[in-house]
Design an enzyme around this catalytic site. Structure first.
Site, PDB file in Angstrom:
ATOM      1  N   LYS A  99     -35.671  32.681  42.230  1.00 51.15           N
ATOM      2  CA  LYS A  99     -36.037  31.272  42.455  1.00 51.15           C
ATOM      3  C   LYS A  99     -37.089  30.701  41.484  1.00 51.15           C
ATOM      4  O   LYS A  99     -36.786  29.875  40.650  1.00 51.15           O
ATOM      5  CB  LYS A  99     -36.496  31.077  43.897  1.00 51.15           C
ATOM      6  CG  LYS A  99     -35.337  31.113  44.890  1.00 51.15           C
ATOM      7  CD  LYS A  99     -35.778  30.700  46.276  1.00 51.15           C
ATOM      8  CE  LYS A  99     -34.610  30.416  47.203  1.00 51.15           C
ATOM      9  NZ  LYS A  99     -34.014  31.594  47.845  1.00 51.15           N
ATOM     10  N   ASP A 115     -36.578  42.456  48.155  1.00 54.77           N
ATOM     11  CA  ASP A 115     -35.985  41.200  47.699  1.00 54.77           C
ATOM     12  C   ASP A 115     -37.123  40.194  47.561  1.00 54.77           C
ATOM     13  O   ASP A 115     -37.590  39.634  48.544  1.00 54.77           O
ATOM     14  CB  ASP A 115     -34.941  40.745  48.725  1.00 54.77           C
ATOM     15  CG  ASP A 115     -34.340  39.386  48.383  1.00 54.77           C
ATOM     16  OD1 ASP A 115     -34.883  38.700  47.502  1.00 54.77           O
ATOM     17  OD2 ASP A 115     -33.333  39.012  49.016  1.00 54.77           O
ATOM     18  N   PHE A 167     -32.607  37.265  54.753  1.00 54.18           N
ATOM     19  CA  PHE A 167     -31.686  36.471  53.941  1.00 54.18           C
ATOM     20  C   PHE A 167     -31.636  37.058  52.546  1.00 54.18           C
ATOM     21  O   PHE A 167     -32.664  37.225  51.891  1.00 54.18           O
ATOM     22  CB  PHE A 167     -32.104  34.995  53.868  1.00 54.18           C
ATOM     23  CG  PHE A 167     -31.101  34.167  53.113  1.00 54.18           C
ATOM     24  CD1 PHE A 167     -29.951  33.709  53.749  1.00 54.18           C
ATOM     25  CD2 PHE A 167     -31.271  33.877  51.766  1.00 54.18           C
ATOM     26  CE1 PHE A 167     -28.994  32.975  53.046  1.00 54.18           C
ATOM     27  CE2 PHE A 167     -30.320  33.145  51.059  1.00 54.18           C
ATOM     28  CZ  PHE A 167     -29.193  32.696  51.711  1.00 54.18           C
TER      29      PHE A 167
HETATM   30  C1  LIG Z   1     -32.743  32.227  48.045  1.00 57.84           C
HETATM   31  C2  LIG Z   1     -32.743  33.658  48.320  1.00 57.84           C
HETATM   32  C3  LIG Z   1     -31.691  34.488  47.902  1.00 57.84           C
HETATM   33  C4  LIG Z   1     -30.446  33.942  47.248  1.00 57.84           C
HETATM   34  O1  LIG Z   1     -30.717  33.413  45.983  1.00 57.84           O
HETATM   35  P1  LIG Z   1     -29.575  32.554  45.255  1.00 57.84           P
HETATM   36  O2  LIG Z   1     -30.204  32.234  43.932  1.00 57.84           O
HETATM   37  O3  LIG Z   1     -29.315  31.351  46.103  1.00 57.84           O
HETATM   38  O4  LIG Z   1     -28.388  33.421  45.135  1.00 57.84           O
HETATM   39  C5  LIG Z   1     -31.796  35.847  48.133  1.00 57.84           C
HETATM   40  N1  LIG Z   1     -32.881  36.368  48.735  1.00 57.84           N
HETATM   41  C6  LIG Z   1     -33.906  35.601  49.146  1.00 57.84           C
HETATM   42  C7  LIG Z   1     -35.084  36.250  49.788  1.00 57.84           C
HETATM   43  C8  LIG Z   1     -33.868  34.233  48.972  1.00 57.84           C
HETATM   44  O5  LIG Z   1     -34.873  33.467  49.410  1.00 57.84           O
END
Ligand SMILES: *Cc1c(COP(=O)(O)O)cnc(C)c1O
Length: 430
Positions: A280, A251, A160
């Site tokens: 986050k 990420d 994700f």
């Molecule tokens: C939540 C998340 C995103 C997206 O972040 P947003 O602030 O909602 O755009 C991208 N990568 C990972 C691993 C995430 O958990």
């Protein structure tokens, strides 16, 4: 609502949430649904105030919060340090744009660099935006330094990476892409934790002017099911990247900073990425995104990338407040110890219900309980039952229940959460 002085607020953070509770009107769900787009499948409670690891809904019901705004409220709710950092900055200067130097931005970048493998930082506002920046940086590096005409970025299935067009393309899950085509070119998928698949993909893709420029992965897949990266896999991947010049992008939006009991997820894997992103938990719930780069930071030249809000004084002051508090209050150690306690309790629960669960897994304060694939019970069923018991949990896909409490969580709160899960399971298992 009466304004409270900063000193009073800092000494007694709950004042703000108490006065808010008095001021709030009864919540009208139908009215909300008439005006807000229907993008979310919401649970039918409206949250009104919080303190520490607890939140209260508009009816005054209390919940133990093991969601923390989806792994975001690092210091929980109404933490005095966050209130102080944000309030002081609001009173001083909250936004000016990147036309000028922002001292707080420089200070935060310096903190990140001193506590990671990064050499430079770019600030934006969300995880998806940080990942977009990583892909732009990769493509420019591929075109101008590696001389690749058609760069491809490999990502993993069940990953994700966010909801923008490029990031739903990067996200290796068809359910996020359906009906949004045409998708963005230049992405291909490999199964997670499978080194042979990466080797095959590289030799399949490298042809003519098309070449793999980067591999983008989560150190632990969050939304995709709380799936930790395999140490051996990531070390072999690092070796492949070193030998071929392919960039390794991590990420870290969900696990950095601090959630796994280390500042960054990659520290659990014994490797360093070339590029990584965070968002986050970085500012404890104030919107922020960050793109970190190790080498070739000067690939981005003035005018190449920008963000109006990115790295504004308010968000950076909040993130600095969070970072200093994580260090001062030893929250990495707490994340490790409470994470171990939580995992032990969850494993004991899973053993009590062997017909329901396959596995409990995670690092520090990101833990997941996976339900068996061949039973009807879904993660949403368990989350709903937990809410009824006064515990907030979040699904990570249809079969995994995710636990991501604030890093300030206490041993008693971990025990209480485990008890409430047992009660919730007793209710759904019958
Ligand atoms: C939540 C998340 C995103 C997206 O972040 P947003 O602030 O909602 O755009 C991208 N990568 C990972 C691993 C995430 O958990």
């Amino acid at each position: 609502m009466k304004l409270v002085s900063l000193d009073t607020l800092v000494k007694n953070p709950s004042i703000s949430s108490e006065s808010a509770a008095v001021a709030s009107a009864p919540f009208d769900q139908a009215d909300f649904d008439t005006h807000v787009m229907t993008t979310y499948g919401r649970f039918p409670i409206a949250l009104d105030r919080g303190e520490g690891c607890r939140v209260w809904d508009t009816e005054g019901r209390e919940y133990l919060d093991f969601v923390a705004g989806i792994a975001t409220c690092t210091l929980g709710h109404a933490h005095p340090a966050l209130i102080e950092a944000v309030t002081r900055q609001l009173q001083k200067l909250h936004h000016v744009s990147n036309l000028y130097y922002i001292p707080e931005q420089g200070e935060l970048a310096k903190w990140i660099i001193e506590h990671s493998c990064a050499d430079r930082v770019f600030f934006c506002n969300s995880g998806a935006e940080a990942n977009e920046g990583a892909i732009k940086l990769t493509r420019k590096y591929a075109h101008t330094v590696l001389d690749i005409e058609k760069p491809v970025v490999l990502t993993a299935t069940s990953s994700f990476h966010g909801r923008t067009l490029a990031m739903i393309t990067a996200t290796g899950q068809p359910k996020y892409q359906k009906n949004f085509d045409p998708l963005v070119p230049g992405f291909q998928y490999v199964p997670y934790n499978d080194i042979r698949a990466v080797e095959h993909a590289i030799s399949d893709i490298d042809e003519g002017d098309q070449r793999v420029a980067a591999i983008m992965l989560e150190p632990l897949q969050g939304e995709g099911g709380v799936r930790p990266g395999d140490i051996k896999y990531f070390q072999q991947l690092r070796k492949i990247c070193d030998e071929t010049g392919i960039l390794l992008i991590l990420d870290e939006v969900q696990v950095g900073m601090g959630r796994t009991g280390k500042f960054w997820g990659y520290e659990n894997l014994g490797i360093e990425p070339d590029i990584f992103t965070s968002a986050k938990g970085l500012a404890g719930g104030i919107p922020i995104g960050a793109l970190m780069c190790k080498k070739f930071c000067d690939v981005f030249q003035p005018g190449d990338h920008a963000s109006t809000f990115g790295g504004n004084p308010l968000a950076c002051a909040a993130a600095l407040g969070v970072a200093q508090t994580v260090e001062r209050e030893n929250l990495l150690q707490n994340a490790r110890e409470r994470g171990e306690q939580l995992q032990t309790r969850l494993k004991a629960i899973a053993e009590k219900y062997p017909h329901l669960f396959t596995e409990v897994r995670g690092w520090g304060l990101i833990q997941g309980m996976e339900l068996k694939a061949d039973i009807e019970l879904t993660s949403i069923d368990v989350v709903k039952a937990a809410i009824a018991q006064g515990l907030l949990l979040v699904p990570a896909g249809p079969k995994v229940i995710r636990l991501v409490p604030p890093l300030i969580v206490s041993p008693e709160e971990v025990d209480q959460a485990a008890q409430l899960i047992e009660q919730a399971l007793a209710a759904v298992a019958t």
